[in-house]
Design a protein around this motif. Sequence first.
Motif, short mmCIF file in Angstrom:
data_model
loop_
_atom_site.label_atom_id
_atom_site.label_comp_id
_atom_site.label_asym_id
_atom_site.label_seq_id
_atom_site.Cartn_x
_atom_site.Cartn_y
_atom_site.Cartn_z
N LYS A 187 0.83 -1.21 0.00
CA LYS A 187 0.00 0.00 0.00
C LYS A 187 0.86 1.26 0.00
CE LYS A 187 -3.79 -2.25 2.49
NZ LYS A 187 -4.52 -2.33 3.77
N ASP A 188 1.99 1.22 0.68
CA ASP A 188 2.89 2.37 0.69
C ASP A 188 3.40 2.66 -0.73
OD1 ASP A 188 2.61 2.81 3.39
OD2 ASP A 188 4.47 1.77 3.94
N LEU A 189 3.74 1.60 -1.47
CA LEU A 189 4.19 1.80 -2.85
C LEU A 189 3.07 2.37 -3.70
CD1 LEU A 189 6.26 -1.44 -3.54
CD2 LEU A 189 7.12 0.84 -3.06
N LEU A 190 1.85 1.89 -3.49
CA LEU A 190 0.71 2.40 -4.23
C LEU A 190 0.45 3.88 -3.91
CD1 LEU A 190 -1.47 -0.77 -3.77
CD2 LEU A 190 -1.06 0.29 -6.01
N ARG A 191 0.53 4.23 -2.64
CA ARG A 191 0.28 5.62 -2.26
C ARG A 191 1.38 6.56 -2.79
NH1 ARG A 191 -1.11 3.04 3.02
NH2 ARG A 191 -3.39 2.85 3.04
N THR A 192 2.60 6.07 -2.83
CA THR A 192 3.69 6.87 -3.40
C THR A 192 3.44 7.12 -4.89
OG1 THR A 192 5.29 6.02 -1.80
CG2 THR A 192 6.18 6.96 -3.84
N ALA A 193 2.98 6.09 -5.58
CA ALA A 193 2.66 6.25 -7.00
C ALA A 193 1.48 7.19 -7.18
CB ALA A 193 2.36 4.89 -7.62
N ARG A 194 0.50 7.10 -6.29
CA ARG A 194 -0.67 7.99 -6.36
C ARG A 194 -0.24 9.44 -6.19
NH1 ARG A 194 -4.57 11.09 -6.34
NH2 ARG A 194 -6.77 10.47 -6.13
N ALA A 195 0.70 9.69 -5.27
CA ALA A 195 1.20 11.04 -5.07
C ALA A 195 1.95 11.53 -6.30
CB ALA A 195 2.10 11.08 -3.84
N PHE A 196 2.68 10.62 -6.95
CA PHE A 196 3.38 10.99 -8.19
C PHE A 196 2.38 11.47 -9.24
CE2 PHE A 196 4.46 9.74 -12.53
CZ PHE A 196 5.64 10.42 -12.71
N TRP A 197 1.28 10.74 -9.41
CA TRP A 197 0.30 11.13 -10.42
C TRP A 197 -0.49 12.37 -9.99
CZ3 TRP A 197 1.21 9.66 -15.00
CH2 TRP A 197 1.80 8.43 -15.25
N ASP A 198 -0.58 12.61 -8.70
CA ASP A 198 -1.17 13.87 -8.23
C ASP A 198 -0.37 15.07 -8.73
OD1 ASP A 198 -3.47 13.15 -6.88
OD2 ASP A 198 -2.45 12.88 -4.95
N GLY A 199 0.95 14.89 -8.75
CA GLY A 199 1.82 15.98 -9.14
C GLY A 199 2.09 16.06 -10.63
N ALA A 200 1.62 15.06 -11.38
CA ALA A 200 1.89 15.04 -12.82
C ALA A 200 0.91 15.93 -13.56
CB ALA A 200 1.79 13.61 -13.35
N SER A 201 1.37 16.53 -14.65
CA SER A 201 0.49 17.40 -15.42
C SER A 201 0.20 16.77 -16.77
CB SER A 201 1.15 18.76 -15.63
OG SER A 201 2.39 18.62 -16.27
#
Length: 201
Positions: A187-201
């Motif tokens: 889940k930590d890896l998933l949340r890190t990826a989710r944060a990456f896509w939050d910051g992607a444009s």
Amino acid sequence: MSRSVPWQEWLSTGTEAVQEEVVRRYQATPEGVAYLPAMIWGTLQTEAYATVILGQVVEFLGIPDDAAAGVAARMRRQRVLYDGEHRYDVVLGEQALYTDIGGPKVMREQIDRILRDIDLPSLTLGVVPTSARVNMHPVHAFNMYGDEVHVELVSSGLTVTEPAEVALYRKAFARMREAALHGDAAKDLLRTARAFWDGAS
């Protein structure tokens, strides 16, 4: 024994018929195994993610465009996660969380979907970190249905039924699974990826 069928033959009428065949295979197999290093397992894909994938298949192979019907069939296949009669052991590569399928919005929704379903009783999901030390040379994606393995190649779908070969796939899966993180660590890896896509444009 192995049997290879060219995609353009298998998909000659479009994607729906093959997706329906996969639905039947899943319904008939109480326990399944899947390893996908660079994309999300089809049975966990959102409708938007699956639409991009099947659209790419249609365009690449030049087959009849019935992607919407194929996506609808893929969504029906996901019922096996909730019927209480099936179990799946799935390992994703961390890269699957970052391979851009459809852009940030699609990827955010896709990761949210995985986080929602990761604790289902029917599902054991592991993620192999990109930097993980794996006791296995890099291998392609594959699905196992009982004593049958299905491999999607660029030009064809390959079905492996020879027991000695199937045993090697089981051994390979066990090694990938051993390298994967599960539970809270996944889940930590998933949340890190989710944060990456939050910051992607």
